[in-house]
Design a protein around this motif. Structure first.
Motif, mmCIF file in Angstrom:
data_model
loop_
_atom_site.group_PDB
_atom_site.id
_atom_site.type_symbol
_atom_site.label_atom_id
_atom_site.label_comp_id
_atom_site.label_asym_id
_atom_site.label_seq_id
_atom_site.Cartn_x
_atom_site.Cartn_y
_atom_site.Cartn_z
ATOM 1 N N LEU A 1 0.838 -1.186 0.000
ATOM 2 C CA LEU A 1 0.000 0.000 0.000
ATOM 3 C C LEU A 1 0.877 1.241 0.000
ATOM 4 C CD1 LEU A 1 -2.723 -1.012 2.586
ATOM 5 C CD2 LEU A 1 -2.917 -0.975 0.089
ATOM 6 N N ALA A 2 0.486 2.231 -0.761
ATOM 7 C CA ALA A 2 1.232 3.478 -0.816
ATOM 8 C C ALA A 2 1.086 4.199 0.521
ATOM 9 C CB ALA A 2 0.737 4.346 -1.960
ATOM 10 N N ARG A 3 2.202 4.701 1.032
ATOM 11 C CA ARG A 3 2.176 5.414 2.313
ATOM 12 C C ARG A 3 1.955 6.912 2.041
ATOM 13 N NH1 ARG A 3 7.270 2.385 4.994
ATOM 14 N NH2 ARG A 3 6.286 0.361 5.027
#
Length: 86
Positions: free
Chosen positions: A82-84
């Motif tokens: 998941l993109a932070r």
């Protein structure tokens, strides 16, 4: 469509089958020449229908195989982190 070319042995077997069928179903004795002429007529007239149906069946099979391959390829995908958010 090109005319159907059958190997001699297959053609002779088909003629024999036609002769047997005509004899058993209609009590008609069909000679070799009549059998060959009848087979040539049937082949010329019916081959396009049979050929087109075979293509349709092959098309369906290829579509099923492609769907299966597509599903297998999706199953091989790796999960992405998941993109932070900053």
């Amino acid at each position: 469509m090109l005319p159907l070319k059958l190997p001699k042995e297959q053609k002779l077997q088909m003629i024999s089958s036609l002769q047997d069928y005509m004899d058993n179903e209609f009590s008609i004795q069909m000679g070799q020449l009549a059998g060959e002429t009848f087979l040539d007529f049937i082949t010329k007239e019916l081959s396009p229908y049979i050929y087109n149906q075979a293509l349709s069946d092959a098309r369906k099979l290829v579509e099923q195989k492609m769907t299966s391959i597509d599903e297998e390829l999706y199953a091989l995908e790796q999960p992405l982190p998941l993109a932070r958010r900053s």
